[in-house]
Design a protein around this motif. Structure first.
Motif, mmCIF file in Angstrom:
data_model
loop_
_atom_site.group_PDB
_atom_site.id
_atom_site.type_symbol
_atom_site.label_atom_id
_atom_site.label_comp_id
_atom_site.label_asym_id
_atom_site.label_seq_id
_atom_site.Cartn_x
_atom_site.Cartn_y
_atom_site.Cartn_z
ATOM 1 N N UNK A 142 0.836 -1.207 0.000
ATOM 2 C CA UNK A 142 0.000 0.000 0.000
ATOM 3 C C UNK A 142 0.864 1.247 0.000
ATOM 4 N N UNK A 143 0.505 2.194 -0.862
ATOM 5 C CA UNK A 143 1.204 3.475 -0.885
ATOM 6 C C UNK A 143 0.236 4.599 -1.211
ATOM 7 N N UNK A 144 0.711 5.815 -1.095
ATOM 8 C CA UNK A 144 -0.164 6.967 -1.283
ATOM 9 C C UNK A 144 -0.617 7.127 -2.724
ATOM 10 N N UNK A 145 0.161 6.628 -3.677
ATOM 11 C CA UNK A 145 -0.175 6.806 -5.086
ATOM 12 C C UNK A 145 -1.440 6.045 -5.465
ATOM 13 N N UNK A 146 -1.649 4.876 -4.853
ATOM 14 C CA UNK A 146 -2.835 4.072 -5.155
ATOM 15 C C UNK A 146 -3.467 3.641 -3.836
ATOM 16 N N UNK A 147 -4.270 4.514 -3.245
ATOM 17 C CA UNK A 147 -4.796 4.229 -1.906
ATOM 18 C C UNK A 147 -5.816 3.100 -1.859
ATOM 19 N N UNK A 148 -6.420 2.776 -3.011
ATOM 20 C CA UNK A 148 -7.358 1.660 -3.044
ATOM 21 C C UNK A 148 -8.613 1.944 -2.250
ATOM 22 N N UNK A 149 -9.359 0.903 -1.910
ATOM 23 C CA UNK A 149 -9.110 -0.502 -2.262
ATOM 24 C C UNK A 149 -9.711 -0.864 -3.613
ATOM 25 N N UNK A 172 3.098 -1.849 4.317
ATOM 26 C CA UNK A 172 3.474 -0.493 3.944
ATOM 27 C C UNK A 172 4.987 -0.332 3.889
ATOM 28 N N UNK A 173 5.686 -1.366 4.290
ATOM 29 C CA UNK A 173 7.153 -1.363 4.326
ATOM 30 C C UNK A 173 7.611 -2.735 3.842
#
Length: 229
Positions: free
Chosen positions: A199-206, A216-217
């Motif tokens: 998960x990253x800010x560019x594609x918050x989804x879901x 996230x890491x």
């Protein structure tokens, strides 16, 4: 039992936008130095793109072939001889691909891959044209398939079927790791794979479906994968 871990590449193991921007800059610098007669503006390039797609409507997902033909067309429009344009466009494409594979891996990515590869078979499934050999990943990844090779980009199932066929794994024996909730998580879930969403800010989804795990890491990956069984 999990046997195979397959990875998306762009925006899963590194940020792709700065890579493409830098590769475009290196390509443009090469073209300016080596093909000074090649002068075009962005509007002309858009027109060239439309022309290439009109001539080859099935080429949109074949990123390397599409860019190669685009460069060659621009050279031909600059009145370069066709045989020279073919050779020069291949040289230009090599400049781009070399730079396209100069990436800065996300923190923890390479350590996680090395850790995981001791216990599982690893591979890459990508819509892009990153190359595991140029990237230095071939010591850990035993297979790689691109949309250009299999004929269809994610979220089509072709890439996942190619990996299953190549490895002999059953869907519930493979984990797919990717950043895109639709092209990666939903697509792999529909084939029956386990999924881990980076998960990253560019594609918050879901997306429409739920991943088995969320990280996230990338340093979390080894423990999360082993927790899947």
């Amino acid at each position: 039992m999990i046997k195979v871990i397959a990875f998306d590449l762009d925006d899963t193991l590194w940020a792709v936008d700065p890579v493409i921007i830098r590769a475009e800059q290196k390509l443009n610098a090469w073209l300016k130095a080596e093909v000074p007669a090649l002068a075009y503006d962005m509007r002309e390039m858009r027109d060239f793109r439309h022309e290439v797609l009109a001539q080859h409507p099935d080429i949109g997902h074949r990123l390397t072939e599409f860019r190669l033909r685009l460069i060659e067309l621009a050279m031909l429009k600059s009145e370069m001889a066709s045989d020279h344009a073919a050779d020069a466009s291949r040289e230009a494409m090599e400049v781009f691909l070399a730079a396209r594979n100069e990436v800065e891996f996300f923190e923890g990515a390479l350590d996680a891959i090395a850790n995981i590869s001791a216990s599982y078979q690893l591979g890459a499934l990508t819509n892009g044209n990153a190359d595991i050999h140029r990237l230095g990943l071939s010591d850990h990844f035993s297979f790689a398939f691109s949309a250009e090779e299999v004929g269809a980009p994610k979220p089509a199932p072709d890439l996942f079927h190619a990996a299953l066929s190549h490895t002999g794994a059953q869907p519930d024996e493979m984990v797919y790791v990717g950043d895109d909730p639709v092209k990666d998580v939903d697509a792999a879930n529909k084939v029956g794979l386990h999924t881990i969403w980076v998960k990253n800010e560019a594609r918050p989804g879901p997306g429409e479906t739920t991943p088995d795990r969320v990280v996230t890491d990338l340093s979390q990956l080894p423990d999360v994968i082993r927790g899947l069984g």
